[in-house]
Design a protein around this motif. Structure first.
Motif, PDB file in Angstrom:
ATOM      1  N   ILE A  11       0.840  -1.191   0.000  1.00  0.00           N
ATOM      2  CA  ILE A  11       0.000   0.000   0.000  1.00  0.00           C
ATOM      3  C   ILE A  11       0.878   1.244   0.000  1.00  0.00           C
ATOM      4  N   PRO A  12       0.803   2.057  -1.042  1.00  0.00           N
ATOM      5  CA  PRO A  12       1.624   3.268  -1.088  1.00  0.00           C
ATOM      6  C   PRO A  12       1.172   4.286  -0.038  1.00  0.00           C
ATOM      7  N   GLN A  13       2.121   4.870   0.666  1.00  0.00           N
ATOM      8  CA  GLN A  13       1.845   5.903   1.671  1.00  0.00           C
ATOM      9  C   GLN A  13       0.796   5.440   2.689  1.00  0.00           C
ATOM     10  N   ALA A  14       0.947   4.182   3.125  1.00  0.00           N
ATOM     11  CA  ALA A  14      -0.018   3.597   4.051  1.00  0.00           C
ATOM     12  C   ALA A  14       0.042   4.276   5.414  1.00  0.00           C
ATOM     13  N   ILE A  15      -1.106   4.354   6.070  1.00  0.00           N
ATOM     14  CA  ILE A  15      -1.184   4.804   7.453  1.00  0.00           C
ATOM     15  C   ILE A  15      -1.474   3.623   8.371  1.00  0.00           C
ATOM     16  N   HIS A  16      -2.332   2.714   7.945  1.00  0.00           N
ATOM     17  CA  HIS A  16      -2.656   1.539   8.752  1.00  0.00           C
ATOM     18  C   HIS A  16      -2.160   0.234   8.121  1.00  0.00           C
ATOM     19  N   SER A  17      -2.517  -0.038   6.866  1.00  0.00           N
ATOM     20  CA  SER A  17      -2.261  -1.334   6.236  1.00  0.00           C
ATOM     21  C   SER A  17      -1.006  -1.265   5.370  1.00  0.00           C
ATOM     22  N   ARG A  18       0.059  -1.904   5.840  1.00  0.00           N
ATOM     23  CA  ARG A  18       1.312  -1.903   5.078  1.00  0.00           C
ATOM     24  C   ARG A  18       1.158  -2.662   3.770  1.00  0.00           C
ATOM     25  N   ARG A  19       0.382  -3.741   3.785  1.00  0.00           N
ATOM     26  CA  ARG A  19       0.042  -4.492   2.585  1.00  0.00           C
ATOM     27  C   ARG A  19      -1.310  -5.148   2.808  1.00  0.00           C
ATOM     28  N   LEU A  20      -1.990  -5.500   1.709  1.00  0.00           N
ATOM     29  CA  LEU A  20      -3.302  -6.137   1.787  1.00  0.00           C
ATOM     30  C   LEU A  20      -3.351  -7.324   0.829  1.00  0.00           C
ATOM     31  N   PRO A  21      -4.053  -8.395   1.232  1.00  0.00           N
ATOM     32  CA  PRO A  21      -4.208  -9.553   0.361  1.00  0.00           C
ATOM     33  C   PRO A  21      -5.493  -9.433  -0.468  1.00  0.00           C
ATOM     34  N   TYR A  22      -5.346  -9.202  -1.763  1.00  0.00           N
ATOM     35  CA  TYR A  22      -6.503  -9.029  -2.639  1.00  0.00           C
ATOM     36  C   TYR A  22      -6.901 -10.356  -3.265  1.00  0.00           C
ATOM     37  N   LEU A  23      -8.207 -10.618  -3.285  1.00  0.00           N
ATOM     38  CA  LEU A  23      -8.699 -11.826  -3.919  1.00  0.00           C
ATOM     39  C   LEU A  23      -8.275 -11.849  -5.378  1.00  0.00           C
ATOM     40  N   GLU A  24      -7.809 -12.982  -5.802  1.00  0.00           N
ATOM     41  CA  GLU A  24      -7.410 -13.158  -7.201  1.00  0.00           C
ATOM     42  C   GLU A  24      -8.598 -12.933  -8.119  1.00  0.00           C
ATOM     43  N   PRO A  25      -8.497 -12.151  -9.207  1.00  0.00           N
ATOM     44  CA  PRO A  25      -7.297 -11.465  -9.691  1.00  0.00           C
ATOM     45  C   PRO A  25      -7.341  -9.948  -9.493  1.00  0.00           C
ATOM     46  N   PHE A  26      -8.006  -9.458  -8.418  1.00  0.00           N
ATOM     47  CA  PHE A  26      -8.061  -8.019  -8.182  1.00  0.00           C
ATOM     48  C   PHE A  26      -6.654  -7.450  -8.006  1.00  0.00           C
ATOM     49  N   ASN A  27      -6.466  -6.266  -8.584  1.00  0.00           N
ATOM     50  CA  ASN A  27      -5.210  -5.511  -8.451  1.00  0.00           C
ATOM     51  C   ASN A  27      -3.989  -6.305  -8.886  1.00  0.00           C
ATOM     52  N   THR A  28      -4.168  -7.148  -9.886  1.00  0.00           N
ATOM     53  CA  THR A  28      -3.042  -7.851 -10.485  1.00  0.00           C
ATOM     54  C   THR A  28      -2.823  -7.318 -11.898  1.00  0.00           C
ATOM     55  N   PRO A  29      -1.630  -7.506 -12.461  1.00  0.00           N
ATOM     56  CA  PRO A  29      -1.354  -6.991 -13.815  1.00  0.00           C
ATOM     57  C   PRO A  29      -2.273  -7.622 -14.855  1.00  0.00           C
ATOM     58  N   ASN A  30      -2.401  -6.915 -15.974  1.00  0.00           N
ATOM     59  CA  ASN A  30      -3.160  -7.391 -17.130  1.00  0.00           C
ATOM     60  C   ASN A  30      -4.636  -7.639 -16.798  1.00  0.00           C
ATOM     61  N   THR A  31      -5.206  -6.716 -16.036  1.00  0.00           N
ATOM     62  CA  THR A  31      -6.634  -6.769 -15.728  1.00  0.00           C
ATOM     63  C   THR A  31      -7.250  -5.395 -15.969  1.00  0.00           C
ATOM     64  N   TRP A  32      -8.573  -5.376 -16.174  1.00  0.00           N
ATOM     65  CA  TRP A  32      -9.351  -4.141 -16.249  1.00  0.00           C
ATOM     66  C   TRP A  32     -10.551  -4.346 -15.336  1.00  0.00           C
ATOM     67  N   GLN A  33     -10.690  -3.511 -14.293  1.00  0.00           N
ATOM     68  CA  GLN A  33     -11.581  -3.806 -13.180  1.00  0.00           C
ATOM     69  C   GLN A  33     -12.850  -2.960 -13.198  1.00  0.00           C
ATOM     70  N   MET A  34     -13.962  -3.578 -12.740  1.00  0.00           N
ATOM     71  CA  MET A  34     -15.255  -2.916 -12.651  1.00  0.00           C
ATOM     72  C   MET A  34     -15.780  -2.976 -11.218  1.00  0.00           C
ATOM     73  N   ASN A  35     -16.273  -1.847 -10.745  1.00  0.00           N
ATOM     74  CA  ASN A  35     -16.837  -1.710  -9.406  1.00  0.00           C
ATOM     75  C   ASN A  35     -18.329  -1.420  -9.557  1.00  0.00           C
ATOM     76  N   ILE A  36     -19.185  -2.359  -9.119  1.00  0.00           N
ATOM     77  CA  ILE A  36     -20.638  -2.186  -9.255  1.00  0.00           C
ATOM     78  C   ILE A  36     -21.263  -2.221  -7.862  1.00  0.00           C
ATOM     79  N   SER A  37     -21.577  -1.060  -7.319  1.00  0.00           N
ATOM     80  CA  SER A  37     -22.122  -0.961  -5.966  1.00  0.00           C
ATOM     81  C   SER A  37     -23.638  -0.782  -6.022  1.00  0.00           C
ATOM     82  N   LYS A  38     -24.243  -0.648  -4.843  1.00  0.00           N
ATOM     83  CA  LYS A  38     -25.697  -0.550  -4.730  1.00  0.00           C
ATOM     84  C   LYS A  38     -26.093   0.771  -4.077  1.00  0.00           C
TER      85      LYS A  38
END
Length: 438
Positions: free
Chosen positions: A187-214
């Motif tokens: 995590i760049p410039q983190a205050i709390h979380s130095r690193r986070l485990p993202y479910l595959e394949p979120f935030n991995t190379p060669n992806t294009w991500q969509m966020n669909i909230s309610k």
């Protein structure tokens, strides 16, 4: 005379989806076996803007109409692109809004608004497939509520799309495999979380991500795009609402040294600076929205998370909006009743209701989309510390919804529209929102 796409959608919905000659021509002009896709050029060239597409769904359980709304959205927002677009064969992680609920204790129609509507999501992905994208490229993931995928309709909808939907990612990270199930991201410039485990394949190379909230109420006002991405993170690292000072059952080495001291120092500074609601007293053992310090803690973890995220589009599905949080019996309705609230703000006689708001809110900037979403839900964005803190950390330049250009989106055309002329006059509240809504 050739029909407009809107005319076609209305006719198709009435005729059970019968394909016409005009439809075949439209689909043929979109399909490509190679090359790229992308957002409509106007959307791509206006990252500072927020867009609102009106829908015309008569009632929330009309699955055909909701899917047609998703198709209309997908067909007008995603277009073929030449060089410089997104490769057609790219992996597309999708994060829908999901929440655990009890379909055995409640009727689905009473709790369906817990989730981004599965039929809208299905229609959106099917609209994208018309470009030449394969259904298997969509990877639909969430860290919790796997018991809700089936009853809410997601399993069947994603089978029809051909998307990859994993139901086995809700366990503790100790039961998951790094590289297969999740990926560590610093995590760049983190205050709390130095690193986070993202479910595959979120935030991995060669992806294009969509966020669909309610479009739904929550104890912190409305839970929209920013909070939805909390569910990208593996257990127990996703517990952003945990109390200030909580261990969260995560490795101490994954937390920034002195994180809670830094959070307390920022809280004191923001309180002195007049961040609204930051004066709510702290009670040990609370959660991330029951006090000013609790909100500062939740916001810090949330902003750490968002600083690592790269999403192509942020969407609020608001075909119907939830006025009240949780199950049917947690809400402010009927609003003309003399509610008797307990110590945490729950009305024993309150009900949660859904309203046909019939809007899709979207854009490239997550904070701007959420600010307009809050405003359309009847809340003043300046009352939410999340936006103040994002501004403070240099992650956002937006706070006042009146300074955000908002366009009504209609079949690929955009009309700049003043806030007072927007299509929603809906107040979405929740028992705790009386502490946030000004």
């Amino acid at each position: 005379m050739m029909k407009t796409r809107r005319q076609f959608l209305k006719l198709a919905a009435a005729a059970g989806g019968v394909m016409t000659i005009d439809t075949v021509r439209a689909l043929g002009s979109r399909y490509q076996s190679g090359g790229c896709f992308g957002l409509h050029p106007f959307i791509e060239n206006h990252p500072e803007a927020v867009f609102i597409m009106r829908t015309n769904v008569d009632q929330k359980m009309n699955s055909d109409a909701k899917k047609q709304a998703g198709l209309a959205f997908g067909r007008s927002v995603f277009v073929p692109r030449g060089e410089g677009g997104v490769p057609l064969n790219i992996t597309i992680p999708v994060k829908p809004n999901l929440k655990a609920a009890s379909p055995t204790a409640y009727k689905i129609e009473d709790i369906i608004s817990h989730v981004a509507d599965p039929f809208f999501v299905e229609g959106t992905l099917e609209g994208m497939k018309e470009l030449g994208i394969q259904g298997s490229q969509f990877r639909v993931r969430d860290t919790s509520a796997n018991s809700a995928w089936g009853p809410f309709g997601y399993i069947d909808a994603m089978k029809r799309v051909g998307a990859s939907l994993r139901l086995d990612l809700s366990s503790s990270i100790s039961s998951l495999m790094e590289g297969r199930d999740y990926t560590w991201v610093s995590i760049p410039q983190a205050i709390h979380s130095r690193r986070l485990p993202y479910l595959e394949p979120f935030n991995t190379p060669n992806t294009w991500q969509m966020n669909i909230s309610k479009f739904k109420a929550h104890g912190m006002g409305l839970t929209l795009c920013c909070k939805n991405l909390q569910g990208m993170v593996a257990h127990n690292y996703q517990q952003f609402c945990a109390d200030w000072g909580a261990s969260m059952s995560i490795s101490q080495s994954d937390r920034v040294a002195g994180a809670y001291d830094a959070i307390k120092k920022n809280y004191d500074r923001h309180l002195a600076g007049g961040v609204p609601r930051w004066d709510k007293p702290y009670v040990s053992g609370g959660n991330g929205f029951n006090s000013g310090l609790g909100m500062e803690t939740w916001v810090t973890r949330t902003l750490d998370n968002l600083s690592a995220d790269t999403f192509g589009i942020h969407i609020i599905e608001g075909i119907y909006g939830r006025d009240g949080q949780g199950n049917q019996d947690y809400g402010p309705n009927p609003q003309d009743q003399n509610h008797m609230f307990d110590s945490v703000g729950v009305s024993a006689t309150g009900k949660a209701w859904d309203w046909m708001s019939n809007v899709i809110i979207f854009g490239k900037d997550i904070f701007r989309v959420d600010i307009i979403g809050k405003w359309l839900g009847g809340h003043e964005a300046g009352n939410f510390g999340l936006f103040h803190c994002a501004f403070d950390r240099g992650m956002s330049t937006a706070l006042d919804p009146r300074r955000i250009p908002v366009y009504l989106w209609d079949n690929g055309s955009a009309a700049l529209t003043p806030l007072e002329k927007l299509p929603v006059t809906l107040l979405l509240t929740y028992y705790l929102c009386r502490n946030y809504n000004g």
